[in-house]
Scaffold this active site. Sequence first.
Site, PDB file in Angstrom:
ATOM      1  N   CYS A 199      -9.861  47.598  14.165  1.00 32.42           N
ATOM      2  CA  CYS A 199     -10.515  48.839  13.752  1.00 32.42           C
ATOM      3  C   CYS A 199      -9.814  49.712  12.714  1.00 32.42           C
ATOM      4  O   CYS A 199     -10.314  49.930  11.627  1.00 32.42           O
ATOM      5  CB  CYS A 199     -10.766  49.705  14.991  1.00 32.42           C
ATOM      6  SG  CYS A 199     -11.473  48.830  16.393  1.00 32.42           S
ATOM      7  N   HIS A 214     -10.684  57.622  14.072  1.00 33.47           N
ATOM      8  CA  HIS A 214      -9.609  56.626  14.187  1.00 33.47           C
ATOM      9  C   HIS A 214      -8.681  56.564  12.976  1.00 33.47           C
ATOM     10  O   HIS A 214      -8.020  55.554  12.739  1.00 33.47           O
ATOM     11  CB  HIS A 214     -10.202  55.228  14.460  1.00 33.47           C
ATOM     12  CG  HIS A 214      -9.303  54.358  15.283  1.00 33.47           C
ATOM     13  ND1 HIS A 214      -9.446  52.998  15.390  1.00 33.47           N
ATOM     14  CD2 HIS A 214      -8.219  54.661  16.030  1.00 33.47           C
ATOM     15  CE1 HIS A 214      -8.510  52.503  16.162  1.00 33.47           C
ATOM     16  NE2 HIS A 214      -7.748  53.506  16.568  1.00 33.47           N
TER      17      HIS A 214
HETATM   18 CA    CA Z   1     -13.536  47.438  15.655  1.00 31.52          CA
END
Ligand code: CA
Length: 469
Positions: free
Chosen positions: A80, A138
């Site tokens: 990610c 994130h």
């Molecule tokens: Ca991901």
Amino acid sequence: MKKIVFYLFIVTLTLFSGCKNAFITSKKAAPPNIIIILADDLGFHDVGFNGCEDIPTPNIDRIANEGVKFTNGYVSYTVCGPSRAGLITGRYQDRFGFGRNPLFTPKDPQMGLPLSEETMATALKKAGYRTMAIGKWHLGAHESLRPLNRGFDEFFGFLTGGHQYFPELLTLKDISEVKSQFDAYKTRLLHNNTRVEIKEYLTDALSAEAVHFVERNTDRPFFLYLAYNAPHTPLQATEKYLSRFSDIKNKKRRTYAAMVSALDDGVGRLLDTLESLKIADNTIVFFLSDNGGPTNKNGSNNDPLRAGKGSMYDGGIHVPFAMRWPRVIPAGKVYEKPVISLDIFATVAKYARAKPTHPLDGINIVPYLLGKKKGQPHDFLAWRKFDQHRYAVRSGDFKLVNEGNDELYNLTKDIGERNALTDQTKMESLLKLKDQWTKQMIDPVFLGLVQNALYNKLHPDRWENVEPY
Ligand code: CA
């Protein structure tokens, strides 16, 4: 006489203003709206346009069918955080030390996208765009690294790498109540600087916010970064979506299917909104996943690719990827040469007339899609996992991948990376490209998820006196 003079004056004025408008139209087409829809951990095979049969995705398929389907679309990392850092800067994330998946550390200004980097949102905002990030961030939880400080006018979502989907599971008031890495999945959502309660299933709430943002911004160009966390774990879906898949007996796959179906419904609501507002024609929509499916964890399917999330084989980095821009790109296009998520920034910057501050690794792919430019958009693409000493490089048909040993594949003939080739000359030329590329990269500038225990040891006050936010 006076009347004639007045009449001539009006005619002249009309002609002049007509010319002026014509000049503006030909010289400067209206800048397009830009939407990036990013799925999280979606398998390569789990969209209709890549052949999925058990999970219908008619709305995601509209993007591909009414625009372009990329059969060799890549992201710049296998998980990610680094993948998102590459996408949002248009640069290989290892150029600026984002070589690890960041931890949730709200007191640490080094943990996330360095402030020396410019995001796509900042560049577009400077070009007059209204910008919003929805869903998973994130890219840093410290105040200085949050979306509103990284070029976004608005934010609705969460700062972590994942989140609970049911409103009743969002039991933490704000980040001051977080006491461990995965506690943060339970915080209430952020709307700009305020914590808010949601009443809907998370995926539906994110879709609703996306629609509202578009409805509020019909009078100026906008950039929407819609980063769904679906279908990332935890596997949670409502009966509304689960009931569509009663024929899937595998429980994991069934819940995953329901989560993908909710995402697809959201994409449909957004595309319908663009149409009803009559702005679909000049809105660029990208759809992709941030990395390959972690098949064991969420029941995803990367067929025919080898392996999945976390791997340098194509299952980790080769993702469902589509783009639609009706005004410019004819429907039904299939583009087979390798492209990468880094190309999105370079492509939209061109038509938004934005001026990125840093040199980008991506390129504008539209001339290739229209056949105005031939050949490969990229001489090569490269990947590395710093801690694990893994790497890959693809140039044209060939890929050199190291998941322990150097292996060579011809992906055009062998997309599943089953038959390793022994062409030493080809191998050496790819290794040379990889080495040249690696010299331009830097070591990671923060510890990552795999160093969680070490980070806690070095920062025993990690969870103490965290400001409510
Ligand atoms: Ca991901």
